[in-house]
Enzyme design. Structure first.
Site, PDB file in Angstrom:
ATOM      1  CG  HIS A  68      -2.063   0.833   1.276  1.00 17.74           C
ATOM      2  ND1 HIS A  68      -2.437   1.638   0.237  1.00 17.74           N
ATOM      3  CD2 HIS A  68      -2.955   1.120   2.284  1.00 17.74           C
ATOM      4  CE1 HIS A  68      -3.495   2.371   0.590  1.00 17.74           C
ATOM      5  NE2 HIS A  68      -3.815   2.073   1.834  1.00 17.74           N
TER       6      HIS A  68
ATOM      7  CG  HIS B  63      -3.920   0.431  -8.073  1.00 19.08           C
ATOM      8  ND1 HIS B  63      -5.255   0.322  -7.805  1.00 19.08           N
ATOM      9  CD2 HIS B  63      -3.409   1.328  -7.207  1.00 19.08           C
ATOM     10  CE1 HIS B  63      -5.549   1.134  -6.812  1.00 19.08           C
ATOM     11  NE2 HIS B  63      -4.457   1.755  -6.423  1.00 19.08           N
TER      12      HIS B  63
ATOM     13  CG  ASP C 168       2.949   4.450  -4.051  1.00 17.60           C
ATOM     14  OD1 ASP C 168       2.813   5.539  -3.492  1.00 17.60           O
ATOM     15  OD2 ASP C 168       2.235   3.461  -3.821  1.00 17.60           O
TER      16      ASP C 168
END
Ligand code: ACO
Length: 429
Positions: free
Chosen positions: A266, A307, A365
């Site tokens: 995460h 994802h 990210d």
């Protein structure tokens, strides 16, 4: 509710069970299975991959198309035309603020930026090299003990004061965690600065030297917060909702969210991306790492790719990539070796059949770590920055849940342990 229904026919049951089908404003219809418990039937969905856990009006994602809307507004447009605090206002109140509402909201947030001095003593108890996320879990949870005047979760005014406090104090706490980590004195917030400038001031200023905050970096910081502001029912937001569903106080619910965010699957992925780029070290090693990522017997994964919901480009990643290029150009860092590795990695992964067929695109990210590194933020702080930006999303979801009828979250299980048996006395075991 729609006119449609699903009909469940289970072997061994005399009658079929009709299940209502619900429609939202956007997105797929959902089958309402909540009546099944009355028939002593439960659904099985590890990882909640097929389960809508709640109804929400805050954020919508179309993972196939790569769409992210906050209260109906595309993230790309918010990133271009609104600030982080305007986005906070939107998430909390449902509408973007006008000029007067914006000024009032900024003034409210500014007036809540300081934290009680006892927090400094609390921080002093952590080992000098404690990970800033460990400290964040602790200090945010500890805030439950400071605000007895406004902790009635059934009072909407109390809930809004708590939301404001959390949004205002998170950058102060985040910077304090960092200062503890590097052994420098804490910097107090400066109320003549905007949200992002103030954060950079508290991070990089010292009582001896308060460098002027670069507007380019402050804008990039504001964008980072904005792009992380909310993301529907992800693991940390669902954690906040679950903790909140027991009636727990909001600070401890947000602390639970921070804990859930920390994991590398995460929010911890932004730190893991930079660590991976460092480990790759040189463009000539990329093929070896791609091979490892594709090897089923190797636990290595390409961090920053894939994802649960997006099976297309993460729209935040597109905005982040553009910001990343701007920041690096502004700082004259276009030739940064890590960036070169990242760019090459991205090219290869976007063409490689393994990643293409599994729809593993770069996520937010992948680029956020590179921008943060350019701004000068140490890797250990990356997930703390994510948590700071995400706090508004957590608190908006918590508030939405508490404002509506809700039940304590209590999933069931498929039990596969031993059947009932008797405990044997010690000498018989
Ligand atoms: N590298 C290599 N293979 C991958 C990757 C990756 N980054 N991500 C997924 N896969 C593969 C899996 O091995 C699996 O292969 P299989 O079908 O042959 O078994 C397939 O793609 C599907 O992966 P799952 O893990 O089942 O997908 P899930 O939706 O559960 O996981 C997750 C999504 C956790 C994000 C995953 O893609 C991952 O671990 N990515 C790297 C970590 C990361 O970047 N996390 C940040 C997420 S974004 C955020 O939180 C802001």
């Amino acid at each position: 509710m729609t006119d449609k229904k699903a009909v469940l026919n289970i072997d061994g049951f005399d009658t079929e069970i009709d299940l209502p089908v619900l429609s939202g404003t956007l997105g797929q219809d959902v089958i309402d299975v909540s009546s099944l418990t009355a028939n002593n039937i439960f659904t099985f969905d590890p990882g909640f991959t097929s389960t809508a856990s709640c109804e929400s009006k805050i954020t919508f994602i179309d993972g196939a198309k790569g769409v992210l809307l906050h209260r109906g507004y595309p993230i790309e447009e918010l990133a271009e035309k609104a600030s982080y605090l305007e986005t906070c206002y939107l998430l909390l109140n449902g509408e973007l603020p006008d000029a007067a509402q914006k000024a009032e909201f900024e003034s409210i947030i500014t007036s809540h930026t300081m934290v009680n001095r006892s927090i400094e003593q609390f921080l002093a108890g952590f080992r000098h090299d404690a990970h800033p996320m460990a400290i964040m879990c602790g200090v945010v949870g500890a805030m439950s003990s400071f605000y007895h005047d406004s902790i009635d979760i059934n009072d909407p005014t109390h809930r809004m004061i708590t939301a404001h406090r959390l949004i205002a104090k998170m950058p102060t706490l985040a910077a304090m965690c960092y200062k503890h980590y590097v052994g420098q004195p804490y910097m107090y917030p400066k109320n003549d600065m905007n949200y992002a400038e103030n954060f950079l001031h508290m991070m990089f200023g010292t009582p001896c030297d308060m460098p002027k905050v670069s507007p380019v970096l402050a804008n990039a910081m504001d964008l980072l917060f904005l792009l992380h502001a909310d993301h529907e029912q992800n693991a940390s937001t669902s954690t906040v909702r679950l903790a909140g569903s027991s009636g727990a106080n909001p600070f401890s619910c947000i602390a639970a969210g921070i804990a859930a965010l920390w994991g590398p699957s995460h929010g911890g992925a932004n730190q893991a991306v930079l660590e991976m780029l460092n480990e790759i070290g040189d463009e000539k090693h990329i093929d070896k790492f791609i091979k490892r990522a594709k090897d089923k017997d190797d636990s290595f994964r390409l961090m920053g790719f894939g994802h649960r919901v997006y099976k297309n480009f993460d729209p935040r990643a597109r905005v982040m990539k553009k910001a990343c290029d701007d920041v690096l150009a502004e700082l004259g860092l276009e030739d940064d070796p890590l960036l070169r590795i990242a760019t090459r990695l991205e090219q290869i992964a976007l063409e490689d059949d393994y990643f293409v067929s599994k729809k593993l695109y770069p996520n937010v990210d992948f680029y956020s770590g590179i921008i943060m590194k350019a701004i000068g933020i140490p890797t250990e702080m990356f997930t703390v920055i994510f948590a700071t930006g995400r706090t508004v999303g957590w608190v908006a979801h918590w508030n939405e849940m508490i404002s509506n009828p809700y039940k304590i979250g209590r999933p069931r299980q498929l039990y596969t342990g031993p059947s009932q048996r008797s405990v044997q006395a010690m000498d018989e075991r």
